[in-house]
Design a protein around this motif. Structure first.
Motif, PDB file in Angstrom:
ATOM      1  N   ILE A 313       0.848  -1.196   0.000  1.00 45.29           N
ATOM      2  CA  ILE A 313       0.000   0.000   0.000  1.00 45.29           C
ATOM      3  C   ILE A 313       0.885   1.247   0.000  1.00 45.29           C
ATOM      4  O   ILE A 313       1.666   1.468   0.907  1.00 45.29           O
ATOM      5  N   TYR A 314       0.789   2.032  -1.082  1.00 43.26           N
ATOM      6  CA  TYR A 314       1.412   3.366  -1.170  1.00 43.26           C
ATOM      7  C   TYR A 314       0.270   4.337  -1.474  1.00 43.26           C
ATOM      8  O   TYR A 314      -0.241   4.280  -2.581  1.00 43.26           O
ATOM      9  N   TYR A 315      -0.206   5.152  -0.639  1.00 44.39           N
ATOM     10  CA  TYR A 315       0.166   5.419   0.741  1.00 44.39           C
ATOM     11  C   TYR A 315      -1.109   5.354   1.544  1.00 44.39           C
ATOM     12  O   TYR A 315      -2.126   5.900   1.110  1.00 44.39           O
ATOM     13  N   GLY A 316      -1.061   4.702   2.699  1.00 45.60           N
ATOM     14  CA  GLY A 316      -2.257   4.502   3.510  1.00 45.60           C
ATOM     15  C   GLY A 316      -2.612   5.683   4.384  1.00 45.60           C
ATOM     16  O   GLY A 316      -3.713   5.753   4.934  1.00 45.60           O
ATOM     17  N   THR A 317      -1.688   6.635   4.528  1.00 48.31           N
ATOM     18  CA  THR A 317      -1.920   7.823   5.355  1.00 48.31           C
ATOM     19  C   THR A 317      -1.507   9.067   4.584  1.00 48.31           C
ATOM     20  O   THR A 317      -0.350   9.181   4.162  1.00 48.31           O
ATOM     21  N   CYS A 318      -2.454   9.975   4.378  1.00 50.10           N
ATOM     22  CA  CYS A 318      -2.146  11.235   3.694  1.00 50.10           C
ATOM     23  C   CYS A 318      -1.349  12.158   4.622  1.00 50.10           C
ATOM     24  O   CYS A 318      -1.286  11.934   5.831  1.00 50.10           O
ATOM     25  N   MET A 319      -0.778  13.199   4.055  1.00 47.55           N
ATOM     26  CA  MET A 319      -0.001  14.149   4.865  1.00 47.55           C
ATOM     27  C   MET A 319      -0.879  14.870   5.881  1.00 47.55           C
ATOM     28  O   MET A 319      -0.470  15.096   7.021  1.00 47.55           O
ATOM     29  N   HIS A 320      -2.100  15.222   5.480  1.00 42.35           N
ATOM     30  CA  HIS A 320      -2.982  15.947   6.405  1.00 42.35           C
ATOM     31  C   HIS A 320      -3.431  15.064   7.568  1.00 42.35           C
ATOM     32  O   HIS A 320      -3.932  15.569   8.568  1.00 42.35           O
ATOM     33  N   GLN A 321      -3.211  13.738   7.453  1.00 40.92           N
ATOM     34  CA  GLN A 321      -3.589  12.794   8.512  1.00 40.92           C
ATOM     35  C   GLN A 321      -2.413  12.450   9.432  1.00 40.92           C
ATOM     36  O   GLN A 321      -2.596  11.760  10.426  1.00 40.92           O
ATOM     37  N   GLN A 322      -1.221  12.930   9.088  1.00 36.88           N
ATOM     38  CA  GLN A 322      -0.033  12.592   9.879  1.00 36.88           C
ATOM     39  C   GLN A 322      -0.027  13.351  11.206  1.00 36.88           C
ATOM     40  O   GLN A 322      -0.346  14.544  11.252  1.00 36.88           O
ATOM     41  N   SER A 323       0.382  12.658  12.269  1.00 36.25           N
ATOM     42  CA  SER A 323       0.455  13.289  13.602  1.00 36.25           C
ATOM     43  C   SER A 323       1.329  14.540  13.575  1.00 36.25           C
ATOM     44  O   SER A 323       1.040  15.537  14.248  1.00 36.25           O
ATOM     45  N   ALA A 324       2.422  14.487  12.805  1.00 34.58           N
ATOM     46  CA  ALA A 324       3.371  15.609  12.758  1.00 34.58           C
ATOM     47  C   ALA A 324       2.729  16.891  12.228  1.00 34.58           C
ATOM     48  O   ALA A 324       3.212  17.989  12.510  1.00 34.58           O
ATOM     49  N   PHE A 325       1.634  16.748  11.456  1.00 34.18           N
ATOM     50  CA  PHE A 325       0.984  17.921  10.863  1.00 34.18           C
ATOM     51  C   PHE A 325      -0.399  18.195  11.458  1.00 34.18           C
ATOM     52  O   PHE A 325      -1.176  18.977  10.898  1.00 34.18           O
ATOM     53  N   ALA A 326      -0.692  17.562  12.596  1.00 32.30           N
ATOM     54  CA  ALA A 326      -2.018  17.706  13.224  1.00 32.30           C
ATOM     55  C   ALA A 326      -2.352  19.170  13.523  1.00 32.30           C
ATOM     56  O   ALA A 326      -3.499  19.606  13.372  1.00 32.30           O
ATOM     57  N   GLU A 327      -1.338  19.956  13.912  1.00 28.31           N
ATOM     58  CA  GLU A 327      -1.575  21.354  14.316  1.00 28.31           C
ATOM     59  C   GLU A 327      -2.040  22.240  13.155  1.00 28.31           C
ATOM     60  O   GLU A 327      -2.542  23.347  13.375  1.00 28.31           O
ATOM     61  N   LEU A 328      -1.880  21.758  11.915  1.00 25.40           N
ATOM     62  CA  LEU A 328      -2.330  22.550  10.770  1.00 25.40           C
ATOM     63  C   LEU A 328      -3.859  22.552  10.666  1.00 25.40           C
ATOM     64  O   LEU A 328      -4.438  23.376   9.954  1.00 25.40           O
ATOM     65  N   GLY A 329      -4.499  21.597  11.373  1.00 24.32           N
ATOM     66  CA  GLY A 329      -5.956  21.620  11.509  1.00 24.32           C
ATOM     67  C   GLY A 329      -6.762  21.186  10.298  1.00 24.32           C
ATOM     68  O   GLY A 329      -7.931  21.553  10.158  1.00 24.32           O
ATOM     69  N   TYR A 330      -6.167  20.397   9.408  1.00 24.78           N
ATOM     70  CA  TYR A 330      -6.917  19.917   8.242  1.00 24.78           C
ATOM     71  C   TYR A 330      -7.842  18.758   8.622  1.00 24.78           C
ATOM     72  O   TYR A 330      -7.600  18.040   9.592  1.00 24.78           O
ATOM     73  N   GLU A 331      -8.887  18.563   7.815  1.00 24.40           N
ATOM     74  CA  GLU A 331      -9.798  17.433   8.002  1.00 24.40           C
ATOM     75  C   GLU A 331      -9.894  16.649   6.702  1.00 24.40           C
ATOM     76  O   GLU A 331      -9.601  17.168   5.623  1.00 24.40           O
TER      77      GLU A 331
END
Length: 354
Positions: A313-331
């Motif tokens: 699987i490439y990629y099972g987690t999008c960038m907006h779903q990554q913990s490192a980018f949680a503060e950006l507040g995307y849904e």
């Protein structure tokens, strides 16, 4: 069966690769030896650009590019949310803010329509200065550069082509690595053109950028290594890796042809069962991955496994779903196409000896 058969490739090229490595062992110039310059020239000829600057890996290639373009705090850099972490990571590493963009449904690449919406939104909010776009040649297919170059010019943005997966691809015979202001690639072993360790390269037609890149990759050096004129980094391609890549590059056109034949066979047999990857007219993919969209991913992957066929699987987690980018507040609802892709894509074996 192998997902990517590096062993078959090595057996095919063994004598030539071994001879190249032996030459390096004999001359002993392990860092920035003559093979590095030879490879840079051959890559420039292949891609059709003026300058190639090799470096230690694909992530460094992106980092060096952002340094060269002067990306810093309070800058906004736009990139796809459906990509490998490094694409977005380097933006934050530079102190800038990544602004994520949804995918095109058919090509999986960055969607130009959503990109323009995101640029307008950043301008309206006025918190960050829009500076650059990083487009990714996902799974081997070049992004829509005719449209991306138009948007970059319209808003005065720099355009970086992340061709880590796209090396060998093309649009109307113009090769991946030649688009935008700067392009980058990775020679990670699993890439279409990979070495036996880490490696990367940067492509540009700008004399000014090339000079900066050559300085930045060796501690910001000036006329010699003890004359440091700027803060740089240590990111050099090993001579042995360059030697390996020279032989792999010589075999690459044939491997690229084989990858496209394999993709065509997949298309013929699977297009009725899955949503198969589409290559737009005038485009050529290097098929870093052959990726299907499935409504029943888990059961389909299990069915292949039962037949001895590996899947990934490439990629099972999008960038907006990554913990490192949680503060950006995307849904997830901000990126409906990419979110759905992350839940439904999987890849089948793909290499030049399939």
């Amino acid at each position: 069966m192998h997902f990517i058969d590096l062993e078959a490739q090595y057996k095919h090229l063994q004598n030539k690769i071994d001879a190249r490595i032996k030459t390096v062992l004999e001359h002993g110039q392990y860092i920035m030896g003559p093979e590095v310059r030879e490879l840079e020239q051959q890559l420039a000829d292949y891609v059709g650009v003026k300058h190639v600057i090799s470096c230690a890996n694909g992530t460094d290639a992106l980092t060096l590019s952002l340094m060269t373009l002067g990306i810093e705090e309070n800058d906004a850099v736009f990139c796809p949310t459906f990509t490998f972490f490094a694409t977005a990571e380097v933006i934050s590493y530079a102190g800038a803010t990544p602004v994520f963009v949804d995918s095109d449904e058919d090509t999986f690449n960055i969607c130009p329509v959503h990109l323009e919406k995101q640029i307008k939104s950043v301008i309206e909010q006025g918190l960050y200065t829009p500076k650059a776009i990083i487009a990714v040649d996902l799974f081997g297919l070049p992004a829509n550069y005719p449209e991306l170059e138009r948007i970059a010019e319209k808003y005065g943005l720099k355009l970086i082509e992340d061709a880590a997966q796209g090396f060998g691809g093309a649009i109307n015979s113009r090769r991946a690595g030649s688009f935008g202001d700067i392009a980058t690639t990775s020679f990670f072993p699993a890439k279409p053109l990979g070495c036996y360790g880490d490696g990367g390269a940067i492509f540009t037609n700008s004399d000014e950028y090339a000079e900066l890149l050559r300085s930045y990759r060796v501690h910001g050096k000036g006329k010699d290594k003890y004359d440091n004129v700027r803060i740089g980094m240590n990111s050099r391609l090993d001579t042995i890796q360059a030697a390996i890549l020279l032989e792999k590059l010589a075999a690459f056109p044939e491997e690229l042809e084989n990858r496209n034949k394999a993709a065509q066979r997949y298309e013929e047999q699977l297009s009725g069962k899955f949503k198969t990857p589409k290559v737009p007219s005038g485009y050529l993919s290097s098929w870093a991955q052959y990726t299907l969209v499935s409504d029943n991913r888990e059961s389909d992957m299990q069915a292949y496994k039962a037949q001895g066929v590996p899947t990934m699987i490439y990629y099972g987690t999008c960038m907006h779903q990554q913990s490192a980018f949680a503060e950006l507040g995307y849904e997830d609802k901000d990126f409906p196409v990419a979110t759905k892709l992350a839940q439904s894509v999987f890849s089948l074996p793909m290499h030049g000896y399939l």
